[in-house]
Design an enzyme around this catalytic site. Structure first.
Site, mmCIF file in Angstrom:
data_model
loop_
_atom_site.group_PDB
_atom_site.id
_atom_site.type_symbol
_atom_site.label_atom_id
_atom_site.label_comp_id
_atom_site.label_asym_id
_atom_site.label_seq_id
_atom_site.Cartn_x
_atom_site.Cartn_y
_atom_site.Cartn_z
ATOM 1 N N ARG A 119 45.399 37.462 42.635
ATOM 2 C CA ARG A 119 44.710 37.395 41.336
ATOM 3 C C ARG A 119 45.122 38.541 40.422
ATOM 4 O O ARG A 119 45.280 38.359 39.207
ATOM 5 C CB ARG A 119 43.197 37.409 41.533
ATOM 6 C CG ARG A 119 42.665 36.035 41.911
ATOM 7 C CD ARG A 119 41.306 36.090 42.563
ATOM 8 N NE ARG A 119 40.295 36.695 41.755
ATOM 9 C CZ ARG A 119 39.278 37.420 42.223
ATOM 10 N NH1 ARG A 119 39.156 37.634 43.506
ATOM 11 N NH2 ARG A 119 38.395 37.911 41.404
ATOM 12 N N ARG A 162 32.180 36.052 47.997
ATOM 13 C CA ARG A 162 32.887 35.084 47.154
ATOM 14 C C ARG A 162 34.130 34.580 47.854
ATOM 15 O O ARG A 162 34.870 35.353 48.463
ATOM 16 C CB ARG A 162 33.276 35.759 45.823
ATOM 17 C CG ARG A 162 32.309 35.436 44.715
ATOM 18 C CD ARG A 162 32.623 36.185 43.458
ATOM 19 N NE ARG A 162 33.997 36.005 42.977
ATOM 20 C CZ ARG A 162 34.374 36.305 41.741
ATOM 21 N NH1 ARG A 162 33.490 36.748 40.872
ATOM 22 N NH2 ARG A 162 35.623 36.145 41.380
ATOM 23 N N ARG A 171 42.640 33.931 28.828
ATOM 24 C CA ARG A 171 43.477 34.619 29.814
ATOM 25 C C ARG A 171 44.934 34.204 29.727
ATOM 26 O O ARG A 171 45.771 34.731 30.450
ATOM 27 C CB ARG A 171 43.011 34.305 31.233
ATOM 28 C CG ARG A 171 41.649 34.854 31.521
ATOM 29 C CD ARG A 171 41.359 34.794 33.005
ATOM 30 N NE ARG A 171 39.933 34.907 33.180
ATOM 31 C CZ ARG A 171 39.348 35.389 34.256
ATOM 32 N NH1 ARG A 171 40.059 35.797 35.277
ATOM 33 N NH2 ARG A 171 38.050 35.458 34.323
ATOM 34 N N LYS A 196 33.902 43.855 34.087
ATOM 35 C CA LYS A 196 33.630 43.111 32.843
ATOM 36 C C LYS A 196 32.215 42.525 32.826
ATOM 37 O O LYS A 196 31.497 42.658 31.840
ATOM 38 C CB LYS A 196 34.636 41.960 32.660
ATOM 39 C CG LYS A 196 36.075 42.398 32.523
ATOM 40 C CD LYS A 196 36.984 41.214 32.224
ATOM 41 C CE LYS A 196 37.019 40.172 33.327
ATOM 42 N NZ LYS A 196 37.650 40.607 34.584
ATOM 43 N N ARG A 236 32.852 43.973 46.958
ATOM 44 C CA ARG A 236 32.080 42.849 46.433
ATOM 45 C C ARG A 236 32.125 41.661 47.412
ATOM 46 O O ARG A 236 31.151 40.946 47.592
ATOM 47 C CB ARG A 236 32.640 42.415 45.069
ATOM 48 C CG ARG A 236 31.843 41.278 44.436
ATOM 49 C CD ARG A 236 32.234 41.045 42.993
ATOM 50 N NE ARG A 236 33.463 40.277 42.873
ATOM 51 C CZ ARG A 236 34.087 40.025 41.730
ATOM 52 N NH1 ARG A 236 33.601 40.507 40.597
ATOM 53 N NH2 ARG A 236 35.191 39.318 41.694
HETATM 54 P P1 ADP Z 1 37.740 37.701 38.052
HETATM 55 O O1 ADP Z 1 37.753 38.306 36.676
HETATM 56 O O2 ADP Z 1 37.196 38.628 39.078
HETATM 57 O O3 ADP Z 1 39.041 37.045 38.419
HETATM 58 P P2 ADP Z 1 35.946 35.555 37.221
HETATM 59 O O4 ADP Z 1 34.610 35.469 37.827
HETATM 60 O O5 ADP Z 1 36.020 35.920 35.798
HETATM 61 O O6 ADP Z 1 36.704 36.568 38.142
HETATM 62 O O7 ADP Z 1 36.747 34.184 37.444
HETATM 63 C C1 ADP Z 1 36.863 33.604 38.725
HETATM 64 C C2 ADP Z 1 37.908 32.493 38.705
HETATM 65 O O8 ADP Z 1 37.538 31.481 37.741
HETATM 66 C C3 ADP Z 1 39.320 32.912 38.278
HETATM 67 O O9 ADP Z 1 40.070 33.455 39.336
HETATM 68 C C4 ADP Z 1 39.881 31.549 37.798
HETATM 69 O O10 ADP Z 1 40.252 30.719 38.862
HETATM 70 C C5 ADP Z 1 38.692 30.924 37.111
HETATM 71 N N1 ADP Z 1 38.688 31.258 35.665
HETATM 72 C C6 ADP Z 1 37.763 32.017 35.009
HETATM 73 N N2 ADP Z 1 38.080 32.119 33.694
HETATM 74 C C7 ADP Z 1 39.233 31.425 33.520
HETATM 75 C C8 ADP Z 1 40.088 31.159 32.411
HETATM 76 N N3 ADP Z 1 39.830 31.651 31.188
HETATM 77 N N4 ADP Z 1 41.191 30.407 32.600
HETATM 78 C C9 ADP Z 1 41.474 29.902 33.799
HETATM 79 N N5 ADP Z 1 40.730 30.116 34.901
HETATM 80 C C10 ADP Z 1 39.627 30.868 34.779
#
Ligand code: ADP
Length: 193
Positions: free
Chosen positions: A142, A131, A86, A11, A125
């Protein structure tokens, strides 16, 4: 517009390219959280507990952050949200934010990839970026959270008739070409979303 998909689907990479092509800012909730964690802000300290476990940050925290970000002047002519909404609660909040600003949602782009490819990419990654939420157990957790909570979100947008799906497997440039082709009916050639 929105870009949705499981962790590791690409994404962020595609969002940067769409943003450049359409001339709209890309906003990643994950990046905003990580910046807050790095700067040790109260929001970051709160969010880190959930992020390290691979769980979603509570809607109350995330919704306020997004409402604030979407009130800033650079998003007045359109934006690309990556990583939000989400949960169904976040969809409802985004509906309210957009209705308040009289801004419609034009298109939701879903990037797809199978689970084993996602795990492989996320482990890669982890080696490159280190990370803290990229260990194999947390990665699988996740992906499970995504299936439980965010697939419903995707279905909601499909029902509204604004979802377009793109296969996220293949070279980055190839995926970008697919993405831009899929967006054309919604944005028109060379137009902003
Ligand atoms: P990924 O898509 O690889 O899970 P992101 O970088 O988009 O990673 O997000 C990392 C973390 O940030 C998520 O696992 C969550 O804990 C938090 N996060 C990001 N966006 C949201 C959201 N819309 N609602 C709740 N938590 C979020």
């Amino acid at each position: 517009m929105l870009i949705v998909g499981p962790p590791g689907a690409g994404k962020g990479t595609q969002a940067a390219r769409i943003s450049e092509k359409l001339g709209i800012p890309a906003i990643s909730t994950g990046d905003i959280f990580r910046a807050n964690v790095r700067d040790l802000t109260p929001l970051g300290v709160e969010a880190k507990k959930y992020m390290d476990a691979g769980d979603y940050v509570p809607d109350s925290v995330t919704n306020d952050m997004v409402r604030d970000r979407l009130g800033q002047p650079d998003v007045a002519d359109g934006f690309l949200l990556d990583g939000y909404p989400r949960t169904v609660g976040q969809v409802e909040e985004l509906d309210r934010i957009l209705a308040d600003g009289d801004r419609p949602l034009n298109v939701v782009l879903q990037l797809t990839a199978d689970t084993e490819e996602l795990v492989r990419r996320l482990l890669q990654r982890a080696r490159v970026e280190g990370r803290s939420d990229d260990t194999e157990d947390i990665i699988r957790h996740r992906l499970g959270v995504y299936h439980e909570q965010t697939e419903t979100v995707v279905q909601l947008y499909a029902q509204r008739g604004i979802l377009t799906r793109v296969d996220g497997i293949g070279a980055v440039d190839e995926v970008t070409s697919r993405v831009l082709a899929a967006l054309e009916p919604f944005t028109g050639p060379g137009q902003a979303a």
